[in-house]
Design a protein around this motif. Structure first.
Motif, PDB file in Angstrom:
ATOM      1  N   ASP A 160       0.810  -1.222   0.000  1.00  0.00           N
ATOM      2  CA  ASP A 160       0.000   0.000   0.000  1.00  0.00           C
ATOM      3  C   ASP A 160       0.841   1.269   0.000  1.00  0.00           C
ATOM      4  N   ASP A 161       2.159   1.141   0.131  1.00  0.00           N
ATOM      5  CA  ASP A 161       3.012   2.328   0.219  1.00  0.00           C
ATOM      6  C   ASP A 161       3.111   3.069  -1.106  1.00  0.00           C
ATOM      7  N   CYS A 162       2.884   2.387  -2.223  1.00  0.00           N
ATOM      8  CA  CYS A 162       2.960   3.014  -3.543  1.00  0.00           C
ATOM      9  C   CYS A 162       1.837   2.479  -4.421  1.00  0.00           C
ATOM     10  N   VAL A 163       1.582   3.186  -5.518  1.00  0.00           N
ATOM     11  CA  VAL A 163       0.688   2.688  -6.562  1.00  0.00           C
ATOM     12  C   VAL A 163       1.538   2.373  -7.789  1.00  0.00           C
ATOM     13  N   ASP A 164       0.897   1.860  -8.834  1.00  0.00           N
ATOM     14  CA  ASP A 164       1.633   1.652 -10.073  1.00  0.00           C
ATOM     15  C   ASP A 164       1.554   2.902 -10.947  1.00  0.00           C
ATOM     16  N   LEU A 165       2.270   2.888 -12.055  1.00  0.00           N
ATOM     17  CA  LEU A 165       2.379   4.075 -12.910  1.00  0.00           C
ATOM     18  C   LEU A 165       1.026   4.494 -13.460  1.00  0.00           C
ATOM     19  N   ALA A 166       0.250   3.540 -13.950  1.00  0.00           N
ATOM     20  CA  ALA A 166      -1.049   3.882 -14.541  1.00  0.00           C
ATOM     21  C   ALA A 166      -1.971   4.526 -13.514  1.00  0.00           C
ATOM     22  N   THR A 167      -1.953   4.015 -12.289  1.00  0.00           N
ATOM     23  CA  THR A 167      -2.804   4.592 -11.243  1.00  0.00           C
ATOM     24  C   THR A 167      -2.368   6.008 -10.909  1.00  0.00           C
ATOM     25  N   LEU A 168      -1.060   6.242 -10.833  1.00  0.00           N
ATOM     26  CA  LEU A 168      -0.577   7.597 -10.569  1.00  0.00           C
ATOM     27  C   LEU A 168      -1.004   8.552 -11.680  1.00  0.00           C
ATOM     28  N   ALA A 169      -0.904   8.119 -12.927  1.00  0.00           N
ATOM     29  CA  ALA A 169      -1.335   8.960 -14.042  1.00  0.00           C
ATOM     30  C   ALA A 169      -2.827   9.267 -13.950  1.00  0.00           C
ATOM     31  N   ASP A 170      -3.627   8.268 -13.587  1.00  0.00           N
ATOM     32  CA  ASP A 170      -5.066   8.491 -13.419  1.00  0.00           C
ATOM     33  C   ASP A 170      -5.332   9.504 -12.310  1.00  0.00           C
ATOM     34  N   GLN A 171      -4.550   9.446 -11.243  1.00  0.00           N
ATOM     35  CA  GLN A 171      -4.717  10.413 -10.148  1.00  0.00           C
ATOM     36  C   GLN A 171      -4.441  11.834 -10.626  1.00  0.00           C
ATOM     37  N   ALA A 172      -3.440  11.986 -11.483  1.00  0.00           N
ATOM     38  CA  ALA A 172      -3.105  13.319 -12.002  1.00  0.00           C
ATOM     39  C   ALA A 172      -4.241  13.871 -12.856  1.00  0.00           C
ATOM     40  N   VAL A 173      -4.819  13.033 -13.695  1.00  0.00           N
ATOM     41  CA  VAL A 173      -5.927  13.476 -14.537  1.00  0.00           C
ATOM     42  C   VAL A 173      -7.132  13.849 -13.669  1.00  0.00           C
ATOM     43  N   ALA A 174      -7.406  13.040 -12.637  1.00  0.00           N
ATOM     44  CA  ALA A 174      -8.530  13.321 -11.746  1.00  0.00           C
ATOM     45  C   ALA A 174      -8.344  14.637 -10.991  1.00  0.00           C
ATOM     46  N   ALA A 175      -7.097  15.050 -10.784  1.00  0.00           N
ATOM     47  CA  ALA A 175      -6.812  16.309 -10.086  1.00  0.00           C
ATOM     48  C   ALA A 175      -6.926  17.515 -11.007  1.00  0.00           C
ATOM     49  N   GLY A 176      -7.182  17.287 -12.296  1.00  0.00           N
ATOM     50  CA  GLY A 176      -7.384  18.402 -13.215  1.00  0.00           C
ATOM     51  C   GLY A 176      -6.244  18.661 -14.167  1.00  0.00           C
ATOM     52  N   PHE A 177      -5.312  17.726 -14.281  1.00  0.00           N
ATOM     53  CA  PHE A 177      -4.159  17.893 -15.172  1.00  0.00           C
ATOM     54  C   PHE A 177      -4.346  17.073 -16.446  1.00  0.00           C
ATOM     55  N   ARG A 178      -3.594  17.455 -17.462  1.00  0.00           N
ATOM     56  CA  ARG A 178      -3.465  16.662 -18.674  1.00  0.00           C
ATOM     57  C   ARG A 178      -2.046  16.090 -18.725  1.00  0.00           C
ATOM     58  N   LEU A 179      -1.934  14.892 -19.270  1.00  0.00           N
ATOM     59  CA  LEU A 179      -0.648  14.197 -19.325  1.00  0.00           C
ATOM     60  C   LEU A 179       0.113  14.639 -20.564  1.00  0.00           C
ATOM     61  N   LEU A 180       1.200  15.378 -20.360  1.00  0.00           N
ATOM     62  CA  LEU A 180       2.054  15.779 -21.477  1.00  0.00           C
ATOM     63  C   LEU A 180       3.177  14.784 -21.723  1.00  0.00           C
ATOM     64  N   ARG A 181       3.733  14.247 -20.659  1.00  0.00           N
ATOM     65  CA  ARG A 181       4.796  13.247 -20.784  1.00  0.00           C
ATOM     66  C   ARG A 181       4.793  12.385 -19.520  1.00  0.00           C
ATOM     67  N   VAL A 182       4.867  11.068 -19.713  1.00  0.00           N
ATOM     68  CA  VAL A 182       4.953  10.121 -18.604  1.00  0.00           C
ATOM     69  C   VAL A 182       6.194   9.272 -18.827  1.00  0.00           C
ATOM     70  N   GLU A 183       7.079   9.229 -17.837  1.00  0.00           N
ATOM     71  CA  GLU A 183       8.323   8.473 -17.971  1.00  0.00           C
ATOM     72  C   GLU A 183       8.763   7.990 -16.591  1.00  0.00           C
ATOM     73  N   THR A 184       9.688   7.052 -16.572  1.00  0.00           N
ATOM     74  CA  THR A 184      10.186   6.516 -15.305  1.00  0.00           C
ATOM     75  C   THR A 184      11.702   6.434 -15.339  1.00  0.00           C
ATOM     76  N   ALA A 185      12.294   6.546 -14.163  1.00  0.00           N
ATOM     77  CA  ALA A 185      13.744   6.424 -14.044  1.00  0.00           C
ATOM     78  C   ALA A 185      14.188   5.024 -14.464  1.00  0.00           C
ATOM     79  N   THR A 186      15.320   4.955 -15.145  1.00  0.00           N
ATOM     80  CA  THR A 186      15.876   3.666 -15.560  1.00  0.00           C
ATOM     81  C   THR A 186      16.682   3.054 -14.414  1.00  0.00           C
ATOM     82  N   LEU A 187      17.025   1.769 -14.576  1.00  0.00           N
ATOM     83  CA  LEU A 187      17.884   1.128 -13.580  1.00  0.00           C
ATOM     84  C   LEU A 187      19.257   1.798 -13.530  1.00  0.00           C
ATOM     85  N   ASP A 188      19.766   2.234 -14.681  1.00  0.00           N
ATOM     86  CA  ASP A 188      21.054   2.930 -14.683  1.00  0.00           C
ATOM     87  C   ASP A 188      20.969   4.210 -13.855  1.00  0.00           C
ATOM     88  N   GLU A 189      19.871   4.942 -13.984  1.00  0.00           N
ATOM     89  CA  GLU A 189      19.702   6.166 -13.186  1.00  0.00           C
ATOM     90  C   GLU A 189      19.592   5.840 -11.703  1.00  0.00           C
TER      91      GLU A 189
END
Length: 247
Positions: A160-189
């Motif tokens: 329960d400490d985190c959600v997955d990427l799709a859920t986080l994106a849905d939360q952003a849209v529900a808060a009134g934002f539009r998704l311009l770019r969605v990305e995640t840190a790589t293992l190298d980073e």
């Protein structure tokens, strides 16, 4: 040097997140393309990303907030060194106390100042001017963590400490934002960040294996490496969302 470097200070890192220079440049370019005149960074750390945005936007003014005093002092020194101190203010204090809306807002890995990710996105929506941009970073599960992996993470780690990427994106849209770019840190980073945090202390230990601080530091570092390599690596990710505020 008889005293060890401060563990976790990040003196060898450019950013206080798993973030490469190339990705940071792309993020900064996207924020700068909207020509913001005001920029606020909530949980700014030592302010590197904010300073890069201001460098790209010569008419913009910025504010960085963080509760960690040494990071704020490092940010102020960096601003002076780059001739940006006349256009930026770094404040030691809680992000939740600053409510003035800005054209561009940054919040990377600091959503806890507002509560959950849902609460943070809702709070930040009121701090981004209509038509403005939010660069939002938060931890996500890249895969569902197994009980074995959770047992090697932080104390009391739970799915329960985190959600997955799709859920986080849905939360952003529900808060009134539009998704311009969605990305995640790589293992190298992630690897560069995690071991960049500890490399200077590890080198000190190699040179001072029997010093008065050595045993305690060695134990602490072993714990950090274990939590990362046996627990979070490849399971815990960091999502970077570039969001547009509806006009």
């Amino acid at each position: 040097m008889t005293e060890p470097p401060a563990l976790g200070a990040g003196d060898r890192l450019d950013f206080a997140n798993p973030l490469s220079a190339d990705r940071a440049d792309r993020m900064v370019a996207r924020l700068a393309a909207a020509r913001p005149s005001t920029v606020v960074d909530y949980g700014c750390g030592w302010g590197e990303l904010l300073l890069r945005v201001l460098d790209r936007c010569p008419r913009a003014r910025g504010t960085g907030l963080d509760v960690h005093g040494p990071d704020i002092e490092r940010a102020r020194r960096a601003a002076r060194d780059r001739g940006l101190d006349g256009r930026v203010e770094f404040v030691e204090g809680s992000a939740a106390d600053h409510r003035t809306p800005a054209d561009a807002v940054i919040s990377l890995g600091a959503y806890q100042a507002f509560g959950t990710t849902v609460e943070a996105l809702e709070a930040l929506a009121g701090r981004v001017k209509p038509g403005g941009r939010l660069l939002f970073g938060a931890e996500v599960w890249t895969v569902p963590p197994s009980p074995e992996r959770l047992a090697h993470m932080w104390a009391g780690a739970s799915t329960d400490d985190c959600v997955d990427l799709a859920t986080l994106a849905d939360q952003a849209v529900a808060a009134g934002f539009r998704l311009l770019r969605v990305e995640t840190a790589t293992l190298d980073e992630w690897d560069a960040f995690e071991f960049g945090l500890t490399e200077d202390v590890e080198e000190w230990l190699l040179a001072n294996p029997t010093g008065p601080h050595a045993a305690g530091l060695r134990s602490e570092l072993d714990g950090m490496h274990h939590r990362y390599l046996h627990g979070t690596r490849g399971v815990l990710g960091l999502a970077y969302l570039t969001l547009g505020r509806r006009g």
